[in-house]
Design an enzyme around this catalytic site. Structure first.
Site, PDB file in Angstrom:
ATOM      1  N   GLY A  46       0.829  -1.193   0.000  1.00 50.81           N
ATOM      2  CA  GLY A  46       0.000   0.000   0.000  1.00 50.81           C
ATOM      3  C   GLY A  46       0.865   1.245   0.000  1.00 50.81           C
ATOM      4  O   GLY A  46       2.026   1.206   0.431  1.00 50.81           O
ATOM      5  N   GLN A  51       2.807  10.152   1.302  1.00 50.71           N
ATOM      6  CA  GLN A  51       4.140   9.533   1.367  1.00 50.71           C
ATOM      7  C   GLN A  51       5.012   9.892   0.174  1.00 50.71           C
ATOM      8  O   GLN A  51       6.228   9.705   0.217  1.00 50.71           O
ATOM      9  CB  GLN A  51       4.015   8.009   1.454  1.00 50.71           C
ATOM     10  CG  GLN A  51       3.439   7.519   2.774  1.00 50.71           C
ATOM     11  CD  GLN A  51       3.352   6.009   2.801  1.00 50.71           C
ATOM     12  OE1 GLN A  51       2.443   5.425   2.241  1.00 50.71           O
ATOM     13  NE2 GLN A  51       4.324   5.364   3.435  1.00 50.71           N
ATOM     14  N   CYS A  99       5.897  -0.056   7.279  1.00 56.50           N
ATOM     15  CA  CYS A  99       5.469   1.125   6.537  1.00 56.50           C
ATOM     16  C   CYS A  99       6.657   1.599   5.709  1.00 56.50           C
ATOM     17  O   CYS A  99       7.780   1.653   6.210  1.00 56.50           O
ATOM     18  CB  CYS A  99       5.038   2.210   7.520  1.00 56.50           C
ATOM     19  SG  CYS A  99       4.569   3.750   6.708  1.00 56.50           S
ATOM     20  N   LEU A 100       6.394   1.960   4.442  1.00 56.94           N
ATOM     21  CA  LEU A 100       7.505   2.345   3.565  1.00 56.94           C
ATOM     22  C   LEU A 100       8.200   3.624   4.037  1.00 56.94           C
ATOM     23  O   LEU A 100       9.336   3.879   3.645  1.00 56.94           O
ATOM     24  CB  LEU A 100       7.009   2.507   2.124  1.00 56.94           C
ATOM     25  CG  LEU A 100       6.474   1.217   1.475  1.00 56.94           C
ATOM     26  CD1 LEU A 100       5.951   1.500   0.079  1.00 56.94           C
ATOM     27  CD2 LEU A 100       7.538   0.133   1.445  1.00 56.94           C
ATOM     28  N   HIS A 141      -4.423   1.276   7.678  1.00 57.07           N
ATOM     29  CA  HIS A 141      -3.057   1.818   7.716  1.00 57.07           C
ATOM     30  C   HIS A 141      -2.908   2.946   6.684  1.00 57.07           C
ATOM     31  O   HIS A 141      -2.400   4.026   7.003  1.00 57.07           O
ATOM     32  CB  HIS A 141      -2.038   0.699   7.453  1.00 57.07           C
ATOM     33  CG  HIS A 141      -0.617   1.172   7.425  1.00 57.07           C
ATOM     34  ND1 HIS A 141       0.312   0.822   8.388  1.00 57.07           N
ATOM     35  CD2 HIS A 141       0.050   2.000   6.563  1.00 57.07           C
ATOM     36  CE1 HIS A 141       1.468   1.421   8.120  1.00 57.07           C
ATOM     37  NE2 HIS A 141       1.340   2.126   7.005  1.00 57.07           N
ATOM     38  N   GLU A 142      -3.362   2.691   5.455  1.00 57.15           N
ATOM     39  CA  GLU A 142      -3.217   3.704   4.398  1.00 57.15           C
ATOM     40  C   GLU A 142      -4.132   4.904   4.649  1.00 57.15           C
ATOM     41  O   GLU A 142      -3.751   6.049   4.425  1.00 57.15           O
ATOM     42  CB  GLU A 142      -3.493   3.100   3.019  1.00 57.15           C
ATOM     43  CG  GLU A 142      -2.549   1.963   2.620  1.00 57.15           C
ATOM     44  CD  GLU A 142      -1.075   2.305   2.801  1.00 57.15           C
ATOM     45  OE1 GLU A 142      -0.695   3.474   2.634  1.00 57.15           O
ATOM     46  OE2 GLU A 142      -0.298   1.386   3.135  1.00 57.15           O
ATOM     47  N   HIS A 145      -2.670   7.426   6.880  1.00 57.48           N
ATOM     48  CA  HIS A 145      -1.729   8.357   6.226  1.00 57.48           C
ATOM     49  C   HIS A 145      -2.459   9.604   5.715  1.00 57.48           C
ATOM     50  O   HIS A 145      -1.916  10.700   5.774  1.00 57.48           O
ATOM     51  CB  HIS A 145      -1.020   7.685   5.049  1.00 57.48           C
ATOM     52  CG  HIS A 145       0.156   6.835   5.455  1.00 57.48           C
ATOM     53  ND1 HIS A 145       1.255   7.342   6.095  1.00 57.48           N
ATOM     54  CD2 HIS A 145       0.405   5.510   5.288  1.00 57.48           C
ATOM     55  CE1 HIS A 145       2.130   6.368   6.309  1.00 57.48           C
ATOM     56  NE2 HIS A 145       1.636   5.245   5.834  1.00 57.48           N
TER      57      HIS A 145
HETATM   58 NI    NI Z   1       2.545   3.370   5.853  1.00 56.06          NI
END
Ligand code: NI
Length: 188
Positions: A46, A51, A99-100, A141-142, A145
């Site tokens: 995701g 981000q 998480c990226l 989670h997304e 963000h």
């Molecule tokens: Ni994340």
């Protein structure tokens, strides 16, 4: 399509509540293509627009890597625009999330298992759907963000304190990562 740098923990944009968009948002199709490219390059499931430096309510998910464990995720690939979580229900459960924007960090995070969500797809068609399990987990989670909420905001205070040094090194880029990132505290 191009791979965009992913903002690392510490960038104020990641803590900003993102704005809704409509069809007139410039370059939307290209941005979505670039986000897919960026997410696959980083081997994520995701990615949210904040981000990659865009403070808009857009995130993408391709949960098919989890399909072996959860057959309902076969072919789960979607774009979520202007999403709104209408309801979260059930007994909270822990799952080890990554998480990226936080390379090298994985932590158990508690979330509710069932959600009802309203959103638009890339053609601005309206949907209202229910998800559970891992699909709901990834969506939440997304979605976080786009609300300016990070994994760390779900940590208990003690865990946050214990991870302070690790988090500082992430924001300074003092970590090894194999995809392009932008580090807010990196000395140039
Ligand atoms: Ni994340």
């Amino acid at each position: 399509m191009s791979v965009l740098p992913i903002l690392a923990y510490g960038d104020p944009l990641l803590k900003t509540k993102a704005k809704p968009i409509d069809k007139s948002y410039p370059g939307l199709a290209t941005l979505i293509d670039d986000m897919w490219e960026t997410m696959y390059r980083a081997q994520g499931v995701g990615l949210a627009a904040p981000q990659v430096g865009k403070s808009i309510r857009l995130f993408i998910i391709d949960a098919s890597p989890f399909a072996d464990d959860e057959p309902t995720l076969v072919g789960f690939k979607k774009v979520f625009i202007n999403a709104e979580i209408l309801e979260q229900t059930g007994k909270p459960w822990f799952f080890n999330e990554g998480c990226l924007s936080f390379p090298e960090l994985r932590e158990d995070i508690q979330r509710k298992p069932n959600i009802r969500i309203k959103y638009q797809d890339e053609l601005f068609n309206d949907f209202e759907e229910e998800y559970s399990g891992l699909a709901a987990r990834i969506i939440l989670h997304e979605y976080d963000h786009t609300e300016g909420i990070l994994m760390t905001d779900h940590f208990p205070q003690l865990k946050r304190t214990l991870l302070k040094r690790k988090l500082t090194s992430i924001s300074k880029g003092m970590i090894s990562v194999n995809y392009p990132m932008r580090f807010p505290a990196k000395k140039r």
